[in-house]
Design a protein around this motif. Sequence first.
Motif, PDB file in Angstrom:
ATOM      1  N   ARG A 105       0.832  -1.210   0.000  1.00  0.00           N
ATOM      2  CA  ARG A 105       0.000   0.000   0.000  1.00  0.00           C
ATOM      3  C   ARG A 105       0.862   1.255   0.000  1.00  0.00           C
ATOM      4  O   ARG A 105       2.021   1.232   0.381  1.00  0.00           O
ATOM      5  CB  ARG A 105      -0.933  -0.008   1.197  1.00  0.00           C
ATOM      6  N   ALA A 106       0.234   2.331  -0.451  1.00  0.00           N
ATOM      7  CA  ALA A 106       0.885   3.635  -0.471  1.00  0.00           C
ATOM      8  C   ALA A 106      -0.074   4.639   0.140  1.00  0.00           C
ATOM      9  O   ALA A 106      -1.105   4.949  -0.434  1.00  0.00           O
ATOM     10  CB  ALA A 106       1.232   4.041  -1.889  1.00  0.00           C
ATOM     11  N   TYR A 108       1.120   7.542   3.107  1.00  0.00           N
ATOM     12  CA  TYR A 108       2.121   8.611   3.177  1.00  0.00           C
ATOM     13  C   TYR A 108       3.491   8.070   2.779  1.00  0.00           C
ATOM     14  O   TYR A 108       4.350   8.798   2.322  1.00  0.00           O
ATOM     15  CB  TYR A 108       2.172   9.214   4.580  1.00  0.00           C
ATOM     16  N   THR A 109       3.690   6.772   2.996  1.00  0.00           N
ATOM     17  CA  THR A 109       4.871   6.068   2.507  1.00  0.00           C
ATOM     18  C   THR A 109       4.387   4.801   1.823  1.00  0.00           C
ATOM     19  O   THR A 109       3.237   4.393   1.991  1.00  0.00           O
ATOM     20  CB  THR A 109       5.817   5.681   3.665  1.00  0.00           C
ATOM     21  N   THR A 110       5.268   4.181   1.067  1.00  0.00           N
ATOM     22  CA  THR A 110       4.943   2.917   0.425  1.00  0.00           C
ATOM     23  C   THR A 110       5.433   1.818   1.346  1.00  0.00           C
ATOM     24  O   THR A 110       6.566   1.866   1.821  1.00  0.00           O
ATOM     25  CB  THR A 110       5.655   2.821  -0.937  1.00  0.00           C
ATOM     26  N   GLN A 121       8.876  -0.397   5.081  1.00  0.00           N
ATOM     27  CA  GLN A 121       8.753   0.700   4.120  1.00  0.00           C
ATOM     28  C   GLN A 121       9.621   0.443   2.905  1.00  0.00           C
ATOM     29  O   GLN A 121      10.698  -0.134   3.007  1.00  0.00           O
ATOM     30  CB  GLN A 121       9.172   2.020   4.764  1.00  0.00           C
ATOM     31  N   VAL A 127       6.167   8.273  -2.355  1.00  0.00           N
ATOM     32  CA  VAL A 127       4.784   8.690  -2.595  1.00  0.00           C
ATOM     33  C   VAL A 127       4.775  10.203  -2.759  1.00  0.00           C
ATOM     34  O   VAL A 127       5.244  10.931  -1.892  1.00  0.00           O
ATOM     35  CB  VAL A 127       3.873   8.276  -1.416  1.00  0.00           C
ATOM     36  N   SER A 128       4.255  10.678  -3.879  1.00  0.00           N
ATOM     37  CA  SER A 128       4.169  12.103  -4.137  1.00  0.00           C
ATOM     38  C   SER A 128       2.806  12.613  -3.646  1.00  0.00           C
ATOM     39  O   SER A 128       1.769  12.186  -4.146  1.00  0.00           O
ATOM     40  CB  SER A 128       4.325  12.375  -5.629  1.00  0.00           C
ATOM     41  N   GLN A 131       0.867  14.228  -6.520  1.00  0.00           N
ATOM     42  CA  GLN A 131       0.198  13.279  -7.411  1.00  0.00           C
ATOM     43  C   GLN A 131      -1.020  12.639  -6.742  1.00  0.00           C
ATOM     44  O   GLN A 131      -2.015  12.373  -7.386  1.00  0.00           O
ATOM     45  CB  GLN A 131       1.174  12.196  -7.871  1.00  0.00           C
ATOM     46  N   ARG A 132      -0.925  12.392  -5.422  1.00  0.00           N
ATOM     47  CA  ARG A 132      -2.061  11.805  -4.708  1.00  0.00           C
ATOM     48  C   ARG A 132      -3.248  12.773  -4.697  1.00  0.00           C
ATOM     49  O   ARG A 132      -4.388  12.370  -4.858  1.00  0.00           O
ATOM     50  CB  ARG A 132      -1.655  11.405  -3.295  1.00  0.00           C
ATOM     51  N   ALA A 146       4.025   5.823  -7.699  1.00  0.00           N
ATOM     52  CA  ALA A 146       4.157   4.751  -6.690  1.00  0.00           C
ATOM     53  C   ALA A 146       3.106   3.685  -6.889  1.00  0.00           C
ATOM     54  O   ALA A 146       3.382   2.491  -6.709  1.00  0.00           O
ATOM     55  CB  ALA A 146       4.046   5.350  -5.306  1.00  0.00           C
ATOM     56  N   GLU A 147       1.912   4.080  -7.301  1.00  0.00           N
ATOM     57  CA  GLU A 147       0.846   3.090  -7.453  1.00  0.00           C
ATOM     58  C   GLU A 147       1.037   2.223  -8.682  1.00  0.00           C
ATOM     59  O   GLU A 147       0.647   1.052  -8.678  1.00  0.00           O
ATOM     60  CB  GLU A 147      -0.511   3.779  -7.457  1.00  0.00           C
TER      61      GLU A 147
END
Length: 196
Positions: A105-106, A108-110, A121, A127-128, A131-132, A146-147
């Motif tokens: 999962r992503a 705040y961090t991946t 982690q 994780v940007s 972009q989120r 990241a996704e």
Amino acid sequence: MTRPEQPGKPGDPSEPAYADRVYRSPLAMVGGALLLGIGLWMGGDALFRGDGRAPWTAAAALLLGVPLVVAFTFRPAVFANDDRMRIRNPFRTVVVPWAAVESLRAVYTTEVVTRGGAKYQLWAVPVSMRQRKLKVRSGGKVLVGAESTLQELRTLVEQNAVRPTAKGEPESRWAYEVIAPALAGLVALTALLATG
């Protein structure tokens, strides 16, 4: 970003059939190169042209700073093959067989969550937040960096978790090759500043 490594021998069941996929942050490596360049330029100048305690202080600061810059910019990577994922973070390397992965999962961090409940982690897959936010505004139609990497890793979990060679427990190892010189530099720098 992926980069193939040397594949195992064909037909060898202990080795994956394909080369590792490698995920890294190119921007982190560019930033690391810039930091190393500036640090070595300034530290080298103080080391070779400084007088008094300046060369010793510069040497201790370089001994502390260079391993830390390398650890946080060049070292983070995620290696994925048919059997496992190897997560190389700044101070630790974790090997997680695909059968031990519960979720990726992503937020705040991946991170990867194992079936035992441990969380690790993935520093190499940042994780940007920008972009989120864009994804939230578009109603989830935009796939962020990241996704897309996590989607590839999830596909590897689904395809390979049933393989007999993908079973086992996660293993973790501290990166003493980074920790030891940084700690030595910290001790030397602290001693020089305390006695100066």
